[in-house]
Design a protein around this motif. Structure first.
Motif, PDB file in Angstrom:
ATOM      1  N   TYR A 327       0.859  -1.188   0.000  1.00 49.82           N
ATOM      2  CA  TYR A 327       0.000   0.000   0.000  1.00 49.82           C
ATOM      3  C   TYR A 327       0.891   1.233   0.000  1.00 49.82           C
ATOM      4  N   GLY A 328       0.283   2.393  -0.258  1.00 44.87           N
ATOM      5  CA  GLY A 328       1.018   3.637  -0.187  1.00 44.87           C
ATOM      6  C   GLY A 328       1.839   3.938  -1.430  1.00 44.87           C
ATOM      7  N   PHE A 329       2.768   4.858  -1.283  1.00 43.21           N
ATOM      8  CA  PHE A 329       3.596   5.333  -2.397  1.00 43.21           C
ATOM      9  C   PHE A 329       4.506   4.226  -2.935  1.00 43.21           C
ATOM     10  N   ARG A 330       4.656   4.223  -4.277  1.00 41.86           N
ATOM     11  CA  ARG A 330       5.609   3.329  -4.925  1.00 41.86           C
ATOM     12  C   ARG A 330       6.322   4.085  -6.035  1.00 41.86           C
ATOM     13  N   ALA A 331       7.645   4.072  -5.983  1.00 43.70           N
ATOM     14  CA  ALA A 331       8.440   4.827  -6.962  1.00 43.70           C
ATOM     15  C   ALA A 331       8.250   4.279  -8.371  1.00 43.70           C
ATOM     16  N   GLU A 332       8.466   5.134  -9.347  1.00 42.00           N
ATOM     17  CA  GLU A 332       8.411   4.724 -10.746  1.00 42.00           C
ATOM     18  C   GLU A 332       9.816   4.336 -11.215  1.00 42.00           C
ATOM     19  N   GLY A 333       9.893   3.729 -12.395  1.00 40.29           N
ATOM     20  CA  GLY A 333      11.184   3.332 -12.952  1.00 40.29           C
ATOM     21  C   GLY A 333      11.796   2.149 -12.232  1.00 40.29           C
ATOM     22  N   ILE A 334      10.932   1.237 -11.751  1.00 42.27           N
ATOM     23  CA  ILE A 334      11.405   0.067 -11.001  1.00 42.27           C
ATOM     24  C   ILE A 334      11.856  -1.027 -11.966  1.00 42.27           C
ATOM     25  N   GLU A 335      13.043  -1.589 -11.740  1.00 41.69           N
ATOM     26  CA  GLU A 335      13.545  -2.660 -12.593  1.00 41.69           C
ATOM     27  C   GLU A 335      13.704  -3.985 -11.860  1.00 41.69           C
ATOM     28  N   ASN A 336      13.833  -3.922 -10.548  1.00 46.37           N
ATOM     29  CA  ASN A 336      13.992  -5.152  -9.777  1.00 46.37           C
ATOM     30  C   ASN A 336      13.530  -4.917  -8.339  1.00 46.37           C
ATOM     31  N   LEU A 337      13.536  -5.980  -7.537  1.00 41.33           N
ATOM     32  CA  LEU A 337      13.035  -5.894  -6.166  1.00 41.33           C
ATOM     33  C   LEU A 337      13.826  -4.886  -5.331  1.00 41.33           C
ATOM     34  N   GLU A 338      15.124  -4.848  -5.538  1.00 43.24           N
ATOM     35  CA  GLU A 338      15.933  -3.888  -4.768  1.00 43.24           C
ATOM     36  C   GLU A 338      15.515  -2.455  -5.083  1.00 43.24           C
ATOM     37  N   ASP A 339      15.189  -2.197  -6.349  1.00 48.05           N
ATOM     38  CA  ASP A 339      14.710  -0.865  -6.732  1.00 48.05           C
ATOM     39  C   ASP A 339      13.437  -0.491  -5.984  1.00 48.05           C
ATOM     40  N   VAL A 340      12.540  -1.484  -5.824  1.00 43.24           N
ATOM     41  CA  VAL A 340      11.284  -1.208  -5.127  1.00 43.24           C
ATOM     42  C   VAL A 340      11.577  -0.626  -3.748  1.00 43.24           C
ATOM     43  N   TYR A 341      12.458  -1.298  -3.034  1.00 43.89           N
ATOM     44  CA  TYR A 341      12.772  -0.849  -1.674  1.00 43.89           C
ATOM     45  C   TYR A 341      13.567   0.460  -1.678  1.00 43.89           C
ATOM     46  N   VAL A 342      14.663   0.483  -2.411  1.00 43.72           N
ATOM     47  CA  VAL A 342      15.580   1.619  -2.344  1.00 43.72           C
ATOM     48  C   VAL A 342      14.922   2.889  -2.875  1.00 43.72           C
ATOM     49  N   LYS A 343      14.337   2.818  -4.058  1.00 41.64           N
ATOM     50  CA  LYS A 343      13.754   4.022  -4.657  1.00 41.64           C
ATOM     51  C   LYS A 343      12.507   4.475  -3.903  1.00 41.64           C
ATOM     52  N   THR A 344      11.645   3.519  -3.542  1.00 40.99           N
ATOM     53  CA  THR A 344      10.412   3.890  -2.848  1.00 40.99           C
ATOM     54  C   THR A 344      10.716   4.548  -1.509  1.00 40.99           C
ATOM     55  N   ARG A 345      11.598   3.961  -0.740  1.00 46.62           N
ATOM     56  CA  ARG A 345      11.894   4.507   0.583  1.00 46.62           C
ATOM     57  C   ARG A 345      12.719   5.798   0.492  1.00 46.62           C
ATOM     58  N   SER A 346      13.580   5.898  -0.497  1.00 49.85           N
ATOM     59  CA  SER A 346      14.363   7.126  -0.684  1.00 49.85           C
ATOM     60  C   SER A 346      13.478   8.298  -1.089  1.00 49.85           C
ATOM     61  N   GLU A 347      12.502   8.024  -1.956  1.00 51.47           N
ATOM     62  CA  GLU A 347      11.626   9.096  -2.439  1.00 51.47           C
ATOM     63  C   GLU A 347      10.433   9.331  -1.520  1.00 51.47           C
ATOM     64  N   GLY A 348       9.998   8.282  -0.827  1.00 53.06           N
ATOM     65  CA  GLY A 348       8.775   8.379  -0.021  1.00 53.06           C
ATOM     66  C   GLY A 348       8.979   8.985   1.350  1.00 53.06           C
ATOM     67  N   PHE A 349      10.143   8.780   1.965  1.00 52.88           N
ATOM     68  CA  PHE A 349      10.425   9.322   3.300  1.00 52.88           C
ATOM     69  C   PHE A 349      11.127  10.671   3.193  1.00 52.88           C
ATOM     70  N   GLY A 350      10.808  11.563   4.114  1.00 53.01           N
ATOM     71  CA  GLY A 350      11.492  12.844   4.200  1.00 53.01           C
ATOM     72  C   GLY A 350      12.823  12.720   4.926  1.00 53.01           C
ATOM     73  N   ASP A 351      13.568  13.822   4.963  1.00 44.93           N
ATOM     74  CA  ASP A 351      14.923  13.803   5.518  1.00 44.93           C
ATOM     75  C   ASP A 351      14.958  13.403   6.989  1.00 44.93           C
ATOM     76  N   GLU A 352      14.034  13.939   7.788  1.00 47.53           N
ATOM     77  CA  GLU A 352      14.070  13.650   9.226  1.00 47.53           C
ATOM     78  C   GLU A 352      13.776  12.181   9.502  1.00 47.53           C
ATOM     79  N   VAL A 353      12.825  11.616   8.782  1.00 47.79           N
ATOM     80  CA  VAL A 353      12.500  10.196   8.959  1.00 47.79           C
ATOM     81  C   VAL A 353      13.689   9.337   8.553  1.00 47.79           C
ATOM     82  N   LYS A 354      14.310   9.655   7.429  1.00 50.92           N
ATOM     83  CA  LYS A 354      15.482   8.882   6.993  1.00 50.92           C
ATOM     84  C   LYS A 354      16.629   9.011   7.993  1.00 50.92           C
ATOM     85  N   ARG A 355      16.788  10.206   8.560  1.00 53.39           N
ATOM     86  CA  ARG A 355      17.838  10.414   9.560  1.00 53.39           C
ATOM     87  C   ARG A 355      17.623   9.480  10.755  1.00 53.39           C
ATOM     88  N   ARG A 356      16.393   9.372  11.212  1.00 51.53           N
ATOM     89  CA  ARG A 356      16.119   8.550  12.400  1.00 51.53           C
ATOM     90  C   ARG A 356      16.183   7.050  12.079  1.00 51.53           C
TER      91      ARG A 356
END
Length: 488
Positions: A327-356
């Motif tokens: 559910y929720g946001f999913r990044a575009e330009g996905i080519e593999n499972l690692e992309d799903v996690y890395v791109k989605t979480r990098s683009e979906g979370f803000g700086d403070e959340v990623k920092r924590r």
């Protein structure tokens, strides 16, 4: 109808006498939101049609004169699950998430015929102290729109402070109810850990999170806490204790009550004008019969460091579920499972959340667990022990809620450590799982100052007793921000 001039109890009398209907009250509330929301931006979602429909059903059923909350509008922080109403946690990650279930606190609110008017803005995933990390908007302080409202429950606090609603719900992990209550000159209660079910609250720090009420007055606050409290078998940390009448001790004399004032809460880092307000409040409570003595909470100075290890570690675990798959946001330009996690979480979370998340993952990692997370847990035990010793001799602990008044928008965004230190007076309470309230105590630099009252576990009634006695003999809570000028 001047909604902001009437307490929940006065509105209840009007509803019982049929001088106003729940639908009319909801309509007036929506008008107040329409008039004031552009200036403060308290809400992410306003559920007007659903609220009016709910109010009509309450009118058809009839107002129960024994239920003071029937037909009263309620604003809800956007990390509390509401079936059929967007619940985003102020994050791009959940920009389109519409839950299929209500949080237990909401089920209880609905059972009391409260009308959910909308979802309030907050720091993303409740991580922040200024409501500036929201993915959607920046909430402003109604006392001065160039100042922050506090956080993370800034929208819930400003919705009450600006007269849009009388009641709202927030969540408090390290001060996220009490600090914005202080900055906005309203009443905010963080209940004992386990008093209110966390089921349906989007988890940040599971051993720290607690849902609690905002209001204009102490008695209204106690009424809302009573409505949402109670055991829930879906939350293993939920207390089985019977929910008392939180108003039972209101009006009783404070004569002989022993109140502790920790020297650490009045030391370095506390604004001198804030200290003056709190010392004046302490003298006022003495004039009402209370005995006030200085005590020490020696390990409270480690609270911020301990909190940002424990809370971030729990957050890194809790936020693993946001992966763009279910559910929720999913990044575009996905080519593999690692992309799903890395791109989605990098683009979906803000700086403070990623920092924590990164801080927490580091604290839990192999080779660092003992040095950080385990050590933090041990110091947390010492903080709990400090409180236990003080409460052997005292009924309540008194101090400032925050070390300063509200600061300027944008002034601390590039300095997260300074913002973190703003929670040094509230964090120890969450560490120990204790109840604490912030009530209006006066003004410094033209802005509200909150008085924090901390109680023994499950002794919210005594906190409310002291808070109501202070409120009843002062006029700080009657002062309103400029947004009320000329209101109809």
């Amino acid at each position: 109808m001047r909604l902001h001039d009437k307490t929940v109890f006065e509105l209840h009398d009007l509803l019982v006498k049929k001088e106003i209907s729940a639908e009319e009250l909801t309509g007036e509330t929506l008008k107040a939101i329409e008039a004031r929301e552009p200036e403060v931006e308290s809400f992410i979602t306003i559920s007007g049609d659903k609220a009016l429909e709910q109010a009509r059903k309450i009118d058809e059923k009839g107002i129960d004169e024994r239920n003071v909350l029937a037909g009263i509008p309620l604003a809800v922080k956007d990390n509390i699950s509401t079936r059929g109403i967007l619940t985003t946690a102020a994050s791009k990650m959940l920009y389109n998430y519409e839950p299929i279930f209500d949080a237990t606190s909401l089920e209880k609110a609905y059972s009391k015929d409260l009308v959910v008017i909308g979802k309030t803005n907050m720091d993303e995933f409740a991580m922040g102290g200024s409501t500036e990390s929201s993915a959607f908007k920046v909430t402003k302080n109604p006392w001065d729109v160039t100042k922050v409202p506090g956080g993370s429950s800034g929208g819930s606090a400003t919705a009450v402070a600006s007269g849009q609603v009388r009641l709202s719900l927030g969540s408090d992990t390290g001060g996220s109810i009490r600090q914005p209550a202080s900055f906005n000159g309203v009443v905010g209660m963080k209940p004992t850990y386990g008093r209110v079910s966390r089921f349906g609250l989007i988890a940040f720090g599971s051993s720290l999170d607690q849902i609690g009420p905002f209001s204009q007055t102490v008695r209204e606050n106690a009424a809302l806490l009573g409505a949402v409290s109670g055991h829930d078998e879906r939350d293993a940390t939920s207390s089985k204790r019977e929910v008392p009448d939180f108003t039972a001790k209101m009006g009783e004399s404070l004569k002989g009550m022993k109140i502790a004032l920790p020297r650490e809460y009045m030391g370095e880092g506390i604004d001198e004008k804030v200290k003056e307000v709190i010392l004046a409040a302490a003298r006022h409570l003495e004039s009402l019969g209370a005995e006030i003595h200085e005590v020490s909470l020696p390990h409270s100075k480690y609270g911020v460091a301990v909190y940002y290890i424990i809370a971030s570690s729990e957050a890194s675990s809790n936020l693993q579920r946001f992966d763009g798959i279910r559910y929720g946001f999913r990044a575009e330009g996905i080519e593999n499972l690692e992309d799903v996690y890395v791109k989605t979480r990098s683009e979906g979370f803000g700086d403070e959340v990623k920092r924590r998340i990164m801080l927490g993952t580091f604290s839990l990692s192999s080779g660092y667990y003992d040095a950080y997370f385990k050590k933090a847990g041990q110091v947390r035990t010492l903080i709990c022990e400090d409180f236990r010793k003080v409460f052997e001799d005292y009924d309540v602990i008194l101090g400032p809620t925050a070390p300063t008044v509200a600061y300027g928008l944008g002034t601390q965004l590039d300095d997260p450590v300074t913002m973190y230190l703003g929670d040094l007076l509230t964090i120890p309470v969450n560490m120990a799982g204790l109840p604490a309230i912030s009530i209006p105590a006066g003004f410094a630099h033209g802005l509200p100052v909150g008085l924090q009252l901390i109680g023994k576990a499950f002794d919210e009634a005594t906190i409310y007793q002291v808070a109501e006695a202070f409120e009843a003999t002062t006029d700080h809570h009657t002062k309103k921000p400029h947004i009320f000028e000329g209101s109809k």
